[in-house]
Design an enzyme around this catalytic site. Structure first.
Site, PDB file in Angstrom:
ATOM      1  N   ASP A 112       0.813  -1.227   0.000  1.00 54.42           N
ATOM      2  CA  ASP A 112       0.000   0.000   0.000  1.00 54.42           C
ATOM      3  C   ASP A 112       0.844   1.273   0.000  1.00 54.42           C
ATOM      4  O   ASP A 112       0.620   2.169  -0.802  1.00 54.42           O
ATOM      5  CB  ASP A 112      -1.030   0.004   1.143  1.00 54.42           C
ATOM      6  CG  ASP A 112      -0.415  -0.213   2.517  1.00 54.42           C
ATOM      7  OD1 ASP A 112       0.770  -0.600   2.592  1.00 54.42           O
ATOM      8  OD2 ASP A 112      -1.120  -0.004   3.518  1.00 54.42           O
ATOM      9  N   ASP A 140      -7.854  -0.445   4.767  1.00 50.84           N
ATOM     10  CA  ASP A 140      -8.817  -0.894   5.767  1.00 50.84           C
ATOM     11  C   ASP A 140     -10.129  -0.126   5.688  1.00 50.84           C
ATOM     12  O   ASP A 140     -11.209  -0.708   5.671  1.00 50.84           O
ATOM     13  CB  ASP A 140      -8.220  -0.750   7.175  1.00 50.84           C
ATOM     14  CG  ASP A 140      -6.955  -1.557   7.334  1.00 50.84           C
ATOM     15  OD1 ASP A 140      -6.593  -2.276   6.393  1.00 50.84           O
ATOM     16  OD2 ASP A 140      -6.321  -1.459   8.410  1.00 50.84           O
ATOM     17  N   SER A 177      -8.654  -5.498  11.492  1.00 45.03           N
ATOM     18  CA  SER A 177      -9.083  -4.105  11.389  1.00 45.03           C
ATOM     19  C   SER A 177     -10.344  -3.771  12.165  1.00 45.03           C
ATOM     20  O   SER A 177     -11.285  -3.189  11.624  1.00 45.03           O
ATOM     21  CB  SER A 177      -9.222  -3.694   9.921  1.00 45.03           C
ATOM     22  OG  SER A 177      -8.873  -2.345   9.824  1.00 45.03           O
TER      23      SER A 177
HETATM   24  P1  ADP Z   1      -6.941  -3.943  14.655  1.00 49.93           P
HETATM   25  O1  ADP Z   1      -7.466  -2.802  13.853  1.00 49.93           O
HETATM   26  O2  ADP Z   1      -6.013  -4.807  13.891  1.00 49.93           O
HETATM   27  O3  ADP Z   1      -8.003  -4.741  15.324  1.00 49.93           O
HETATM   28  P2  ADP Z   1      -5.788  -1.772  16.143  1.00 49.93           P
HETATM   29  O4  ADP Z   1      -4.749  -1.725  17.192  1.00 49.93           O
HETATM   30  O5  ADP Z   1      -5.602  -0.989  14.924  1.00 49.93           O
HETATM   31  O6  ADP Z   1      -6.048  -3.317  15.832  1.00 49.93           O
HETATM   32  O7  ADP Z   1      -7.158  -1.282  16.774  1.00 49.93           O
HETATM   33  C1  ADP Z   1      -7.636  -1.849  17.959  1.00 49.93           C
HETATM   34  C2  ADP Z   1      -8.133  -0.753  18.876  1.00 49.93           C
HETATM   35  O8  ADP Z   1      -9.328  -0.162  18.310  1.00 49.93           O
HETATM   36  C3  ADP Z   1      -8.575  -1.262  20.230  1.00 49.93           C
HETATM   37  O9  ADP Z   1      -7.499  -1.357  21.120  1.00 49.93           O
HETATM   38  C4  ADP Z   1      -9.579  -0.205  20.648  1.00 49.93           C
HETATM   39  O10 ADP Z   1      -8.936   0.936  21.155  1.00 49.93           O
HETATM   40  C5  ADP Z   1     -10.232   0.183  19.327  1.00 49.93           C
HETATM   41  N1  ADP Z   1     -11.471  -0.601  19.100  1.00 49.93           N
HETATM   42  C6  ADP Z   1     -11.712  -1.483  18.141  1.00 49.93           C
HETATM   43  N2  ADP Z   1     -12.961  -1.995  18.237  1.00 49.93           N
HETATM   44  C7  ADP Z   1     -13.529  -1.404  19.306  1.00 49.93           C
HETATM   45  C8  ADP Z   1     -14.809  -1.493  19.940  1.00 49.93           C
HETATM   46  N3  ADP Z   1     -15.761  -2.305  19.502  1.00 49.93           N
HETATM   47  N4  ADP Z   1     -15.032  -0.713  21.020  1.00 49.93           N
HETATM   48  C9  ADP Z   1     -14.082   0.125  21.476  1.00 49.93           C
HETATM   49  N5  ADP Z   1     -12.868   0.251  20.928  1.00 49.93           N
HETATM   50  C10 ADP Z   1     -12.567  -0.492  19.867  1.00 49.93           C
HETATM   51 MG    MG Z   2      -6.309  -1.237  13.011  1.00 48.44          MG
END
Ligand code: ADP
Ligand code: MG
Length: 401
Positions: A43, A185, A139
């Site tokens: 990307d 994403d 994501s």
């Molecule tokens: P990924 O996108 O690969 O799952 P990231 O580190 O980019 O991992 O994002 C994860 C973060 O996004 C979590 O630690 C949280 O802060 C936030 N997050 C994701 N989903 C939720 C949710 N349903 N409620 C609250 N926060 C969320």
């Molecule tokens: Mg992420």
């Protein structure tokens, strides 16, 4: 199966909303997580990625209140001890990012960037309920941002342009979550189509829904449940290496360099400090673009064997040239290869940034269950850890229910 999972998630979200606020929600929105089938670490080189929406979603239930602020609860903030939390969010005035990045950063960022693009709202109550694994490379963050932006559209009556929504969500992630992510994403969580993978050109931001309608094949996602600690220099080094080779060859992006050209320039690259490494990084990025475009052709032709071979080749390149795999992930891919086509696996590779996280495999739907069983038990035997495995067909991007 997936339909039922979705229905249950919606019902649970309504129930949570009722519990918190004592009324029925007026608005329900959902955005899926995503997996990248092929096209990894391309990307930021302006190359191609080939992701799809997965049958795991962030759902938000909401009702406008006319209050000054929004009150939003989540069932899973990612925090270890108190994952179910609520907070207040500004919906007017100047909204600035907080110093410390928390779950609220993603939500406040998507609210602020939506308002900036014309979605003016008053206060509202909301509940976020997600079954996208957090921090697993599927994501959950983009899924959350896109769900919030979709909610903002519904609350305000202001519709964003097709690519406006993913771009404002990317900005939210950059500015509020302080994560310099690409566009993949947010594009797929917003714009994915059911039964299609999305070929996305990260340079032009053009995208194409490529039909993957055959129900006989599915994506199987295996989370290694391993995340190796990084020093912080791993990603910057790779990006810088790619940029350096592009510059050396007189281009802005590696996307503009062909494999023949790279090979012809090998001596020039090797003469640089750390030249061997530079060459390997560039060989991955350029080769991965070629594989991704071939994978698209294979998908159109329904040639799963070729698609699978390209996935294995992508994995080898990420392991050996880009050096972003790890023994646990290599074990998952190795086991998948041993199961082979006869056992229902066409191909398998690491997906996401690397150093842990998930693999994605292309599998026969009718054999997916036995593949999951064998993969899980062999992984436990060889690595001594539990993998989390699920099977999914390509699902639709953000929607209002
Ligand atoms: P990924 O996108 O690969 O799952 P990231 O580190 O980019 O991992 O994002 C994860 C973060 O996004 C979590 O630690 C949280 O802060 C936030 N997050 C994701 N989903 C939720 C949710 N349903 N409620 C609250 N926060 C969320
Ligand atoms: Mg992420």
């Amino acid at each position: 199966m997936a339909e039922r999972l979705f229905e249950e998630l919606i019902a649970e979200t309504k129930r949570l909303f009722q519990e918190k606020y004592g009324t029925e929600p007026k608005i329900l929105v959902a955005a899926p997580g995503r997996v990248n089938l092929i096209g990894e670490h391309t990307d930021y080189n302006g190359g191609f990625v080939f992701p799809m929406g997965i049958e795991r979603w962030t759902v938000i239930a909401a009702t406008p209140t006319g209050a000054e602020k929004a009150t939003i609860w989540t069932n899973n903030s990612g925090a270890q001890y108190f994952p179910r939390v609520g907070a207040e969010f500004a919906v007017s005035g100047e909204i600035l990012p907080a110093d410390k990045v928390e779950w609220t950063s993603y939500v406040q960022g998507a609210i602020a960037c939506s308002i900036e693009k014309g979605a003016k709202v008053g206060g509202f109550n909301a509940v976020i309920n997600s079954n996208v694994p957090l921090g697993g490379g599927l994501s959950s963050s983009a899924s959350l941002e896109v769900a919030v932006a979709t909610l903002m559209e519904e609350l305000s009556g202001h519709k964003f342009g097709a690519t406006e929504k993913p771009l404002l969500c990317q900005k939210a992630e950059h500015v509020f979550a302080k994560m310099a992510c690409g566009i993949m994403d947010q594009f797929v969580c917003s714009l994915a189509q059911k039964d299609c993978a999305m070929l996305l050109d990260c340079r032009s931001q053009e995208f194409e829904a490529v039909p993957m309608t055959d129900p006989a094949v599915s994506a199987l996602i295996a989370n290694s449940n391993v995340k190796h600690a990084l020093s912080g220099s791993e990603y910057p080094e790779r990006r810088a290496s790619c940029e350096k080779v592009a510059k050396l060859l007189g281009r802005e992006l590696l996307r503009e360099v062909s494999m023949d050209e790279l090979i012809a320039s090998k001596d020039k690259i090797l003469a640089e400090e750390g030249g061997e490494r530079l060459f390997k990084r560039a060989r991955h990025a350029i080769g991965e673009d070629v594989r991704t475009l071939k994978a698209k052709d294979a998908l159109v032709a329904g040639d799963w064997t070729t698609f699978g071979e390209l996935m294995y080749a992508s994995h080898a390149s990420l392991r050996d040239d880009y050096e972003v795999s790890c023994p646990e992930i290599d074990a998952l891919v190795e086991i998948a290869r041993e199961i082979g086509e006869a056992g229902g696996v066409y191909g398998s590779r690491i997906t996401g940034g690397g150093f842990g996280g998930c693999t994605v495999s292309l599998v026969r739907t009718d054999k997916a269950e036995s593949v999951a069983e064998r993969l899980g038990s062999e992984y436990a035997k060889r690595v001594g850890k539990e993998a989390t495995i699920f099977v999914t067909r390509p699902t639709q991007g953000a929607r209002v229910l």
